[in-house]
Enzyme design. Structure first.
Site, PDB file in Angstrom:
ATOM      1  N   HIS A   1     -16.925  21.266  59.110  1.00 20.55           N
ATOM      2  CA  HIS A   1     -18.308  20.813  58.986  1.00 20.55           C
ATOM      3  C   HIS A   1     -18.365  19.340  58.551  1.00 20.55           C
ATOM      4  O   HIS A   1     -17.558  18.892  57.733  1.00 20.55           O
ATOM      5  CB  HIS A   1     -19.049  21.648  57.929  1.00 20.55           C
TER       6      HIS A   1
ATOM      7  N   THR B   1      -3.229  22.135  56.234  1.00 23.76           N
ATOM      8  CA  THR B   1      -4.175  21.044  56.461  1.00 23.76           C
ATOM      9  C   THR B   1      -3.526  19.825  57.100  1.00 23.76           C
ATOM     10  O   THR B   1      -4.232  18.863  57.420  1.00 23.76           O
ATOM     11  CB  THR B   1      -4.809  20.617  55.123  1.00 23.76           C
TER      12      THR B   1
ATOM     13  N   ARG C   1       2.637  23.216  51.542  1.00 24.93           N
ATOM     14  CA  ARG C   1       3.635  22.152  51.435  1.00 24.93           C
ATOM     15  C   ARG C   1       5.003  22.728  51.756  1.00 24.93           C
ATOM     16  O   ARG C   1       5.234  23.935  51.641  1.00 24.93           O
ATOM     17  CB  ARG C   1       3.633  21.511  50.044  1.00 24.93           C
TER      18      ARG C   1
ATOM     19  N   LYS D   1      11.241  24.448  51.844  1.00 30.49           N
ATOM     20  CA  LYS D   1      12.613  24.238  52.305  1.00 30.49           C
ATOM     21  C   LYS D   1      12.621  24.275  53.827  1.00 30.49           C
ATOM     22  O   LYS D   1      11.588  24.481  54.462  1.00 30.49           O
ATOM     23  CB  LYS D   1      13.579  25.266  51.720  1.00 30.49           C
TER      24      LYS D   1
END
Length: 221
Positions: free
Chosen positions: A140, A192, A207, A210
């Site tokens: 949005h 993201t 994130r 490994k």
């Protein structure tokens, strides 16, 4: 026994009559398929019916196994190349975008694959998509404080997933993201940004923890 035979005859007669009806708009055909076939017919017979029905509506998709309860909005903008499995109660929407899935990829139940506000979702070969995974190409707009967020429209992006990717249950993949070859997305992760090939990512936001070709954890470096 005779009642069962008559019931089966009427069922398949109705099914083939529906298949031979003149084409209407894509949206209305999708609604008819949803009402008559997708949600009501279980088992192998249901899969056969849905395969026959939707291969006429998809841009391409002759070998798609579709469980009961699935919904496809704008199937003419969806391309399924090769053998694809779609789990129960899954939702695909390509109303203003495009969805392209390649051979031997599979979706567990209740996935939400959405390109309804523009953008493209491409999923490579041999990918595994876990239950309740959400892929959404658009976000949005919210910059204008004078207008309600729901009235500001969307910012579309693309989602590209390369071959041999495993996405765990309840993960969320947002627009403008590429997930590299052989990567793994942990359960519940929110992706993201791009994921490197062979990386294992987890968390909110996701994130790298490994790589598959490394035996050590990046947190211990």
């Amino acid at each position: 026994m005779s009642i069962v035979v008559v019931a089966l005859f009427l069922f398949f007669f109705f099914f083939f009559v529906m298949l031979r009806r003149p084409p209407r708009s894509t949206r209305s055909r999708s609604s008819a398929a949803s009402d008559v076939y997708k949600r009501q017919v279980p088992g192998r017979a249901g899969k056969m019916i849905r395969r026959l029905w939707f291969q006429r509506q998809f841009e391409k998709g002759e070998k798609v196994d579709i469980e009961a309860g699935c919904e496809f909005v704008s199937p003419h903008a969806m391309r399924f190349e090769g053998a694809i499995a779609v789990g129960k109660d899954s939702y695909f929407n390509a109303d203003q975008g495009h969805i392209w899935v390649k051979n031997h990829s599979g979706f567990n139940r209740n996935v939400h694959i959405n390109a309804s506000a523009g953008g493209e979702i491409r999923i490579g070969e041999w990918c595994q998509i876990g239950p309740n995974v959400v892929m959404r190409t658009a976000n949005h707009r919210y910059a204008d404080l004078r207008i309600f967020i729901c009235q500001q429209g969307h910012i579309p992006g693309n989602i590209f997933i390369e071959d041999d990717v495993w996405i765990g249950a309840n993960a969320v993949i947002l627009g403008n993201v590429r997930i590299g070859l052989g990567a793994i997305v942990g359960a519940g992760a929110v992706v993201t940004r791009d994921v490197p090939s062979m990386a294992i990512v987890a968390g909110v936001p996701a994130r790298t923890i490994k790589f598959r070709n490394q035996s050590y954890d990046l947190d211990r470096e």
